[in-house]
Design a protein around this motif. Structure first.
Motif, PDB file in Angstrom:
ATOM      1  N   ASP A  29       0.826  -1.212   0.000  1.00  0.00           N
ATOM      2  CA  ASP A  29       0.000   0.000   0.000  1.00  0.00           C
ATOM      3  C   ASP A  29       0.860   1.261   0.000  1.00  0.00           C
ATOM      4  O   ASP A  29       0.560   2.226  -0.703  1.00  0.00           O
ATOM      5  N   ARG A  30       1.947   1.251   0.773  1.00  0.00           N
ATOM      6  CA  ARG A  30       2.831   2.422   0.805  1.00  0.00           C
ATOM      7  C   ARG A  30       3.520   2.627  -0.545  1.00  0.00           C
ATOM      8  O   ARG A  30       3.680   3.765  -1.010  1.00  0.00           O
ATOM      9  N   LEU A  31       3.926   1.539  -1.193  1.00  0.00           N
ATOM     10  CA  LEU A  31       4.541   1.653  -2.517  1.00  0.00           C
ATOM     11  C   LEU A  31       3.544   2.219  -3.524  1.00  0.00           C
ATOM     12  O   LEU A  31       3.915   3.014  -4.394  1.00  0.00           O
ATOM     13  N   TYR A  32       2.292   1.836  -3.390  1.00  0.00           N
ATOM     14  CA  TYR A  32       1.238   2.392  -4.243  1.00  0.00           C
ATOM     15  C   TYR A  32       1.065   3.881  -3.978  1.00  0.00           C
ATOM     16  O   TYR A  32       1.014   4.690  -4.911  1.00  0.00           O
ATOM     17  N   GLU A  33       1.015   4.256  -2.706  1.00  0.00           N
ATOM     18  CA  GLU A  33       0.853   5.667  -2.340  1.00  0.00           C
ATOM     19  C   GLU A  33       2.015   6.518  -2.843  1.00  0.00           C
ATOM     20  O   GLU A  33       1.836   7.696  -3.166  1.00  0.00           O
ATOM     21  N   ARG A  34       3.208   5.932  -2.928  1.00  0.00           N
ATOM     22  CA  ARG A  34       4.388   6.657  -3.405  1.00  0.00           C
ATOM     23  C   ARG A  34       4.492   6.644  -4.937  1.00  0.00           C
ATOM     24  O   ARG A  34       5.399   7.254  -5.498  1.00  0.00           O
ATOM     25  N   GLY A  35       3.579   5.954  -5.605  1.00  0.00           N
ATOM     26  CA  GLY A  35       3.551   5.969  -7.063  1.00  0.00           C
ATOM     27  C   GLY A  35       4.468   4.969  -7.742  1.00  0.00           C
ATOM     28  O   GLY A  35       4.738   5.099  -8.933  1.00  0.00           O
ATOM     29  N   PHE A  36       4.935   3.946  -7.024  1.00  0.00           N
ATOM     30  CA  PHE A  36       5.832   2.957  -7.620  1.00  0.00           C
ATOM     31  C   PHE A  36       5.087   1.797  -8.277  1.00  0.00           C
ATOM     32  O   PHE A  36       5.610   1.158  -9.186  1.00  0.00           O
ATOM     33  N   ILE A  37       3.884   1.506  -7.789  1.00  0.00           N
ATOM     34  CA  ILE A  37       3.082   0.425  -8.348  1.00  0.00           C
ATOM     35  C   ILE A  37       1.639   0.898  -8.495  1.00  0.00           C
ATOM     36  O   ILE A  37       1.218   1.855  -7.844  1.00  0.00           O
ATOM     37  N   CYS A  38       0.905   0.203  -9.347  1.00  0.00           N
ATOM     38  CA  CYS A  38      -0.529   0.471  -9.464  1.00  0.00           C
ATOM     39  C   CYS A  38      -1.234  -0.162  -8.268  1.00  0.00           C
ATOM     40  O   CYS A  38      -0.658  -0.978  -7.558  1.00  0.00           O
ATOM     41  N   ASN A  39      -2.475   0.173  -8.074  1.00  0.00           N
ATOM     42  CA  ASN A  39      -3.223  -0.278  -6.911  1.00  0.00           C
ATOM     43  C   ASN A  39      -3.162  -1.803  -6.761  1.00  0.00           C
ATOM     44  O   ASN A  39      -3.634  -2.528  -7.643  1.00  0.00           O
ATOM     45  N   PRO A  40      -2.591  -2.298  -5.652  1.00  0.00           N
ATOM     46  CA  PRO A  40      -2.471  -3.745  -5.464  1.00  0.00           C
ATOM     47  C   PRO A  40      -3.752  -4.414  -4.992  1.00  0.00           C
ATOM     48  O   PRO A  40      -3.835  -5.637  -4.944  1.00  0.00           O
ATOM     49  N   ALA A  41      -4.766  -3.635  -4.634  1.00  0.00           N
ATOM     50  CA  ALA A  41      -6.014  -4.192  -4.100  1.00  0.00           C
ATOM     51  C   ALA A  41      -6.939  -4.613  -5.238  1.00  0.00           C
ATOM     52  O   ALA A  41      -7.875  -3.904  -5.597  1.00  0.00           O
ATOM     53  N   ASN A  42      -6.635  -5.755  -5.830  1.00  0.00           N
ATOM     54  CA  ASN A  42      -7.481  -6.319  -6.875  1.00  0.00           C
ATOM     55  C   ASN A  42      -7.335  -7.836  -6.844  1.00  0.00           C
ATOM     56  O   ASN A  42      -6.578  -8.374  -6.039  1.00  0.00           O
ATOM     57  N   LYS A  43      -8.033  -8.528  -7.712  1.00  0.00           N
ATOM     58  CA  LYS A  43      -8.057  -9.992  -7.675  1.00  0.00           C
ATOM     59  C   LYS A  43      -6.875 -10.649  -8.375  1.00  0.00           C
ATOM     60  O   LYS A  43      -6.677 -11.846  -8.246  1.00  0.00           O
ATOM     61  N   THR A  44      -6.103  -9.886  -9.133  1.00  0.00           N
ATOM     62  CA  THR A  44      -4.962 -10.487  -9.835  1.00  0.00           C
ATOM     63  C   THR A  44      -3.867 -10.852  -8.852  1.00  0.00           C
ATOM     64  O   THR A  44      -3.785 -10.312  -7.756  1.00  0.00           O
ATOM     65  N   LYS A  45      -3.019 -11.773  -9.261  1.00  0.00           N
ATOM     66  CA  LYS A  45      -1.927 -12.225  -8.398  1.00  0.00           C
ATOM     67  C   LYS A  45      -0.651 -11.426  -8.612  1.00  0.00           C
ATOM     68  O   LYS A  45       0.353 -11.684  -7.983  1.00  0.00           O
ATOM     69  N   SER A  46      -0.722 -10.456  -9.516  1.00  0.00           N
ATOM     70  CA  SER A  46       0.457  -9.635  -9.759  1.00  0.00           C
ATOM     71  C   SER A  46       0.074  -8.163  -9.727  1.00  0.00           C
ATOM     72  O   SER A  46      -1.092  -7.804  -9.786  1.00  0.00           O
ATOM     73  N   VAL A  47       1.090  -7.333  -9.618  1.00  0.00           N
ATOM     74  CA  VAL A  47       0.913  -5.891  -9.564  1.00  0.00           C
ATOM     75  C   VAL A  47       1.696  -5.279 -10.720  1.00  0.00           C
ATOM     76  O   VAL A  47       2.696  -5.844 -11.166  1.00  0.00           O
ATOM     77  N   VAL A  48       1.240  -4.138 -11.211  1.00  0.00           N
ATOM     78  CA  VAL A  48       1.901  -3.460 -12.327  1.00  0.00           C
ATOM     79  C   VAL A  48       2.770  -2.331 -11.785  1.00  0.00           C
ATOM     80  O   VAL A  48       2.316  -1.526 -10.977  1.00  0.00           O
ATOM     81  N   PHE A  49       4.028  -2.294 -12.243  1.00  0.00           N
ATOM     82  CA  PHE A  49       4.924  -1.192 -11.903  1.00  0.00           C
ATOM     83  C   PHE A  49       4.563   0.052 -12.702  1.00  0.00           C
ATOM     84  O   PHE A  49       4.168  -0.049 -13.867  1.00  0.00           O
ATOM     85  N   THR A  50       4.762   1.202 -12.117  1.00  0.00           N
ATOM     86  CA  THR A  50       4.794   2.430 -12.893  1.00  0.00           C
ATOM     87  C   THR A  50       6.177   2.499 -13.524  1.00  0.00           C
ATOM     88  O   THR A  50       7.072   1.725 -13.159  1.00  0.00           O
ATOM     89  N   GLU A  51       6.393   3.413 -14.459  1.00  0.00           N
ATOM     90  CA  GLU A  51       7.732   3.544 -15.057  1.00  0.00           C
ATOM     91  C   GLU A  51       8.766   3.859 -13.996  1.00  0.00           C
ATOM     92  O   GLU A  51       9.851   3.280 -13.974  1.00  0.00           O
ATOM     93  N   GLU A  52       8.440   4.797 -13.113  1.00  0.00           N
ATOM     94  CA  GLU A  52       9.361   5.160 -12.032  1.00  0.00           C
ATOM     95  C   GLU A  52       9.584   3.972 -11.099  1.00  0.00           C
ATOM     96  O   GLU A  52      10.710   3.711 -10.664  1.00  0.00           O
ATOM     97  N   GLY A  53       8.533   3.240 -10.801  1.00  0.00           N
ATOM     98  CA  GLY A  53       8.645   2.089  -9.912  1.00  0.00           C
ATOM     99  C   GLY A  53       9.532   1.004 -10.480  1.00  0.00           C
ATOM    100  O   GLY A  53      10.327   0.393  -9.760  1.00  0.00           O
ATOM    101  N   LEU A  54       9.426   0.767 -11.776  1.00  0.00           N
ATOM    102  CA  LEU A  54      10.270  -0.240 -12.418  1.00  0.00           C
ATOM    103  C   LEU A  54      11.734   0.163 -12.358  1.00  0.00           C
ATOM    104  O   LEU A  54      12.600  -0.646 -12.018  1.00  0.00           O
ATOM    105  N   ARG A  55      12.027   1.424 -12.652  1.00  0.00           N
ATOM    106  CA  ARG A  55      13.419   1.907 -12.574  1.00  0.00           C
ATOM    107  C   ARG A  55      13.962   1.787 -11.157  1.00  0.00           C
ATOM    108  O   ARG A  55      15.076   1.326 -10.936  1.00  0.00           O
ATOM    109  N   GLU A  56      13.157   2.213 -10.177  1.00  0.00           N
ATOM    110  CA  GLU A  56      13.605   2.194  -8.783  1.00  0.00           C
ATOM    111  C   GLU A  56      13.741   0.763  -8.274  1.00  0.00           C
ATOM    112  O   GLU A  56      14.667   0.446  -7.541  1.00  0.00           O
ATOM    113  N   SER A  57      12.851  -0.107  -8.675  1.00  0.00           N
ATOM    114  CA  SER A  57      12.929  -1.504  -8.270  1.00  0.00           C
ATOM    115  C   SER A  57      14.223  -2.141  -8.774  1.00  0.00           C
ATOM    116  O   SER A  57      14.918  -2.838  -8.033  1.00  0.00           O
TER     117      SER A  57
END
Length: 73
Positions: A29-57
């Motif tokens: 949730d904190r990573l989502y709030e910081r804009g690194f990933i898209c909202n993790p609260a869904n039924k999928t088993k994976s999360v989508v990185f934002t461009e910034e999140g992918l670089r930082e990861s």
């Protein structure tokens, strides 16, 4: 903690910008709030990185988990 989770997400990177989301929900949730990933609260088993999140990861993964080669390779 959040940096470690973001770095570990890089380990499960697939389909260019997705990662399995089996990590601490508060950290996700904190990573989502910081804009690194898209909202993790869904039924999928994976999360989508934002461009910034992918670089930082990737940067954090290399910082914490990649051993530099002393031979320059």
């Amino acid at each position: 903690m959040d940096e470690a989770v973001l770095a570990l997400l890089y380990l499960t990177l697939h389909d260019y910008d997705r990662a399995w989301k089996g990590h601490d929900w508060d950290a996700m949730d904190r990573l989502y709030e910081r804009g690194f990933i898209c909202n993790p609260a869904n039924k999928t088993k994976s999360v989508v990185f934002t461009e910034e999140g992918l670089r930082e990861s990737k940067r954090l993964f290399e910082r914490y988990f990649v051993i530099a080669d002393n031979k320059g390779e």
